[in-house]
Design an enzyme around this catalytic site. Structure first.
Site: not given
Ligand SMILES: Nc1nc2c(ncn2[C@@H]2O[C@H](COP(=O)(O)OP(=O)(O)OP(=O)(O)O)[C@@H](O)[C@H]2O)c(=O)[nH]1
Ligand SMILES: O=C([O-])CC(=O)C(=O)O
Ligand SMILES: [Mn+2]
Length: 604
Positions: A209, A258, A260
């Protein structure tokens, strides 16, 4: 110092050894010599930056079965082990002899013995790939060099997409971060990720992963946080995004735990980074660059309506590695939440899948790996060696019950203490374990914290003091739910909170003073909803979303104070900001009760 390269001559084909020799970097040769001795690969392949080398890796990933070709040109799919679908917090250790609250540690010698034992001979019968990269733009004061060694063509393929190749920059004994990965036997019970700060080296085995294996992503973060705290800059789990205002573009960084909101927020602005940021001060200005040049993003829920930009990237030809989605019989992919009809059958990380089983077709942490240049909202400064000036910092959480959608801190130290350092957020599928539990996660970075939070936060506070004008700090929460357990805001509403934050940065609007910071006036949001989303925003919606649940905020503040009092050397400013906030909330409770409507509070 002269170190012999003879050990490589029998293992490497072509002229790569000569190229390596011409770099004149004995540290590099010593490191590679040690790793070869340890892992005992059959052959070694160096990626010095030529296109045919990248092609070779793509070919190897297919040959070894780590990726499968899909029907769209440039698209492949990779599957991780069913028990290896996310970051393995419990198997990841900072090697240090002192215990650090909230950080998973192991005594250094014990950890090294264990991991070196696991890596011993792990590449027998395999090829070892070596990549030479730059975190941050090349020819830049932000640049940090890093070497990845792995026996997985998928891992090195991912890195070729996500990081700048920088072989030529390793000349003259330059220092670099080191990452040693082996798939091992993919025996998940023996999955280990060990972070050796003393040697700037991270070892990882029995996992593929990317969050556990792609060294330059979350493994490097542990090393760069340490380096940043030593050198007085910030290495953060933050997106970097440009937003347009009335006076031009303003760059913000955005920290969300992550799963969120970082990637989704980067899609409503001009994209520089969706996950990581290096922030340094130059002439009193905070400037940021992206250590990466690609996106490893969550795919579940991506659909044509909500995410048109990502949708386009995932459907046009060009390099995409899908991971842990469903592969269909005709060489296409399907994921949950795509809003397309579900196929009858297909193949996923668990093997054959049929719709009848009722099981999800894809994993909730299934992802896509793509270059930044595939995105049509890419900002012109994405590779600017000088970075971009940061006007605002967003700290956002996944809080279903308490925090209002947007608040602005009174000051740098108020924001650092009561917003960034006070983050509590529901856990998501990006981490192995139970989802949706609220957990303490300061600056969305606790999983990656290699040092004491005291040191980390002291560096943050000091960083702000060196700035002529510190960025405004905002607290966001996209995930507030109503009494029927329904989200109070749509995904589109984040555009409104961002537009308001931009207005505050441009100082073109007033706000309401509250004990937790400044909040938007109803009239301003009403106008923004009309202008940005073309819809009405009712007083009732506003009142529900911005009602301040004083009692819950008090409970939260008490929890956070309790946490920080456990550290003996926590900066006094952190405690005093939290104590002042606590007092303000108590005053308001005595005046208004357990919660207060924003309509009862006054404009500043
Ligand atoms: N309810 C709700 N869900 C949201 C919103 N914006 C994003 N999401 C949900 O949040 C999740 C992912 O958010 P990302 O923006 O991909 O998360 P990230 O912070 O980039 O995550 P990592 O890559 O893990 O670091 C998805 O399941 C989206 O559908 C919102 O405004 N409302
Ligand atoms: O690190 C990973 O697996 C993907 C990511 O961006 C996070 O989880 O914050
Ligand atoms: Mn991340």
């Amino acid at each position: 110092m002269k170190v012999s390269l003879d050990f490589l001559n029998d293992l490497v084909h072509g002229d790569s050894v000569k190229k390596l020799e011409s770099l004149n970097n004995y540290r590099l040769i010593e490191f590679l010599s040690n790793v070869v001795k340890l892992c005992e690969p059959d052959s070694v392949y160096l990626i010095t930056g030529r296109n045919e080398e990248k092609e070779y890796i793509r070919k190897k990933a297919l040959e070894r079965g780590e990726e499968i070709k899909l029907k769209t040109s440039g698209h492949t799919i990779h599957f991780d082990h069913p028990l290896d679908q996310a970051r393995a917090r419990e198997d990841t250790f900072i090697l240090t002899d002192s215990k650090i609250p909230y950080v998973n540690t192991k005594p250094r010698n014990e950890g090294l013995n264990e991991i070196l034992g696991l890596l011993k001979g792990s590449m027998r019968g395999r090829e070892m790939y070596v990549g030479f990269y730059s975190l941050g733009p090349r020819n830049s004061p932000f640049q940090i060099l890093a070497v990845q060694v792995t026996d997985s063509p998928y891992v090195i393929h991912s890195e070729n997409i996500l990081y700048r190749n920088a072989f030529g920059d390793f000349n003259n004994n330059k220092q670099f971060l080191r990452f040693v990965h082996s798939k091992g036997e993919l025996d998940i019970r023996k999955r280990r990720i060990m972070i050796d700060l003393a040697d700037n080296t991270v070892y990882s085995i029995n996992t593929t992963y990317a969050g556990n294996s792609v060294g330059l992503k979350k493994l490097a973060l542990r090393l760069t946080i340490t380096k940043a705290a030593e050198e007085g800059w910030l290495s953060e789990h933050m997106a970097i995004i440009g937003f347009n205002g009335d006076n031009g573009i303003h760059y913000f960084t955005a920290s969300f735990p992550s799963g969120s909101g970082k990637t989704s927020t980067s899609m409503i602005g001009s994209l520089i980074s969706d996950d990581l940021a290096f922030i340094r001060e130059f002439d009193g200005f905070p400037k940021a660059v992206n250590p990466e040049i690609g996106v490893f993003g969550i795919i579940q829920g991506i659909n044509a309506r909500d995410d048109p930009i990502i949708w386009e990237v995932l459907h046009k030809s060009g390099e995409v590695i899908f991971s842990n989605v469903l592969m269909t019989e005709d060489g296409d992919v399907y994921w949950e939440g795509s809003e397309l009809p579900k196929p009858e059958r297909g193949y996923n990380y668990e093997g054959k899948w049929i719709r009848e089983s009722g099981k999800p077709a894809s994993h909730p942490n299934a992802r896509f790996t793509v270059p930044l240049t595939s995105f049509k909202n890419l900002d012109g400064n994405w590779d600017n060696p000088n970075g971009v000036v940061i006007d605002g910092i967003i700290f956002g959480v996944r809080d279903y019950s308490t925090l209002i959608p947007v608040v602005e801190a009174f000051s740098w130290s108020h924001g650092v203490a009561t917003i960034g350092a006070s983050m509590e957020s529901a856990r998501t599928s990006a981490v192995i374990g139970k989802s949706d539990e609220l957990e303490f996660n300061p600056m969305a970075i606790l999983d990656f914290m290699p040092i004491s939070l005291s040191r980390y936060l002291r560096n943050y506070l000091n960083f702000g003091k060196r700035l002529r004008r510190s960025p405004k700090i905002f607290g966001f929460n996209y995930f507030l739910k109503d009494e029927n357990n329904k989200f109070m805001n749509s995904k589109e509403d984040k555009r409104i909170w961002v537009s308001w934050a931009v207005k505050r940065v441009e100082e073109t609007t007033d706000a309401i003073y509250t004990p937790i910071g400044f909040i938007p006036l109803y009239e301003d949001l009403k106008a923004l909803y009309k202008r940005v989303l073309g819809r009405e925003y009712s007083k009732e919606e506003y009142e529900k979303q911005f009602k301040i649940k004083l009692k819950r905020y008090l409970e939260k503040t008490d929890r956070i104070i309790g946490i920080y009092l456990k550290f003996d050397d926590i900066p006094s400013e952190i405690i005093s900001e939290l104590e002042m906030q606590r007092k303000r909330i108590i005053d308001y409770i005595s005046k208004y009760g357990d919660s207060v409507s924003p309509f009862r509070l006054e404009k500043t």
